[in-house]
Design a protein around this motif. Sequence first.
Motif, short mmCIF file in Angstrom:
data_model
loop_
_atom_site.label_atom_id
_atom_site.label_comp_id
_atom_site.label_asym_id
_atom_site.label_seq_id
_atom_site.Cartn_x
_atom_site.Cartn_y
_atom_site.Cartn_z
N ARG A 143 3.49 81.02 -13.32
CA ARG A 143 4.32 79.88 -13.14
C ARG A 143 4.36 78.48 -13.10
O ARG A 143 5.44 77.64 -12.45
N SER B 291 11.20 72.77 -15.62
CA SER B 291 10.72 72.00 -15.01
C SER B 291 8.81 72.44 -14.94
O SER B 291 8.76 73.63 -15.13
N HIS C 84 4.05 72.37 -6.14
CA HIS C 84 5.10 72.10 -5.76
C HIS C 84 5.32 71.65 -7.69
O HIS C 84 5.08 71.79 -8.40
N TYR C 85 7.11 71.55 -7.66
CA TYR C 85 7.55 71.36 -9.39
C TYR C 85 8.02 69.80 -9.05
O TYR C 85 8.33 69.26 -8.64
N TYR C 86 8.00 69.87 -10.43
CA TYR C 86 8.12 68.47 -10.87
C TYR C 86 8.87 68.28 -12.25
O TYR C 86 8.67 69.16 -13.12
N THR D 66 5.97 76.53 -15.92
CA THR D 66 7.48 76.61 -16.32
C THR D 66 8.27 77.42 -16.02
O THR D 66 7.63 78.58 -16.52
N ARG E 79 4.95 72.80 -13.18
CA ARG E 79 4.25 72.92 -11.81
C ARG E 79 2.71 72.69 -11.73
O ARG E 79 2.57 72.70 -13.10
N ALA F 178 5.68 66.99 -17.51
CA ALA F 178 6.37 67.11 -15.94
C ALA F 178 6.93 65.95 -15.91
O ALA F 178 8.68 65.81 -15.50
#
Length: 409
Positions: A116, A209, A215-217, A118, A211, A199
């Motif tokens: 997971r 985004s 969290h995703y940034y 991107t 990971r 990110a």
Amino acid sequence: MPSSPRRIAIVLSGGGARGAYEAGVLSYLFEHIYPRLGRPFEFDLVSGTSVGAIHAAYLAASADLAPEQRSRKIRDVWCGMELRHVVRLTLRDLLGFPLRALGLTRIARADAGDTRATVGGLLDLSPLEKIVTDRIPWAGLRGNLEAARPGLLCVSCTEVRSGRVAVFMDGPLADPAPWAYDPNATAISEEIGPRHVRASAAIPFLFPSVRIGEHYYVDGGLRMNTPLSPALRLGADRVLVIALKHEPGLLGHVGAYPEDVVTQPAFVLGKVLNALLLDQLEYELQRIDLVNAWIEHGRKVYGADFLEHMNPAVRQQRGADYRHVRVATIRPGRDIGEMADDCYHQRVREKSLGSMRFMARLALRGVPRGEADLLSYLLFDGCYTSQLVELGRADARANEDEIVALLTD
């Protein structure tokens, strides 16, 4: 009250292809200004966001290299730039835009075993990811930070779920405490790697985004494009800022364009990007001037210990003291939007094929000559980026004495 140690910071902001100007300034610093200082030098604090995060990581990771080598490597990347080095934009990718925009399909790619890594976005940035991974000498970063060359690397991102600024910091000067009072930002002390930089450069909606942890940034420029705040909160009292827009009011008046021009999507988006990514710097620099003037006047009226009495209250509100901050700002001596327009008409329109030419035409649709603000962020072409590199070097040369004074005084 003992005085705090002097800390010198460099602040690197975002602006897409405009970042070539930043690279030009840095290359001149490495090659000509560092040798003038008469001693081994590195900034104490390096703070960057978006393309500035890429350059910040390069500056910190390359500190053990020879000045000429550092200069050559960063110039080579930008002077040989092509769109295919940044984004994969094939016919199949273009045809997939509507489906990705509607959420019917999406980019999802694994990275170092993380399935997971991107997610989302309209464009595939795997070529840019390769540049970040291969062209930044990551092997040297840990040793440089441990030796306090520099003492801190800061990379600013935006956390997707909360919309808060996330300031990742790495190095012996890392201190998340000043952010404990800020409801809109958080500071995270951890080892910075390629994902953090990618990110910070991930423009929302357009780019996937990234990971990090749970969290995703995305791009830190949404909330803090010119990352002065980390440098100031962590004690910098001398700051070198590389701006990506010419000084307001010095290069002519604002054009009086008819309604059919100012309502064109490409024209409007270019101005919006300027407001989001470039104009914040003027406000932040004005605030520094205001605080400096307040400190100077307070000392004249209330005595030399004015700040010692005021800073306890300031510290309760913002987690860090106020201090007099000396700033040197290097700005483009030419309008970068005009340079992008000139380059398109001189070379790209006639010689470039495929996706670069297609994207340039979209970015200039309905836009008057000389107003290529949107294109100036997207024109990843050596014709344009090599000119920006040389402009950055020329402006650094013109301001060389001021820079040397800032770093040595």
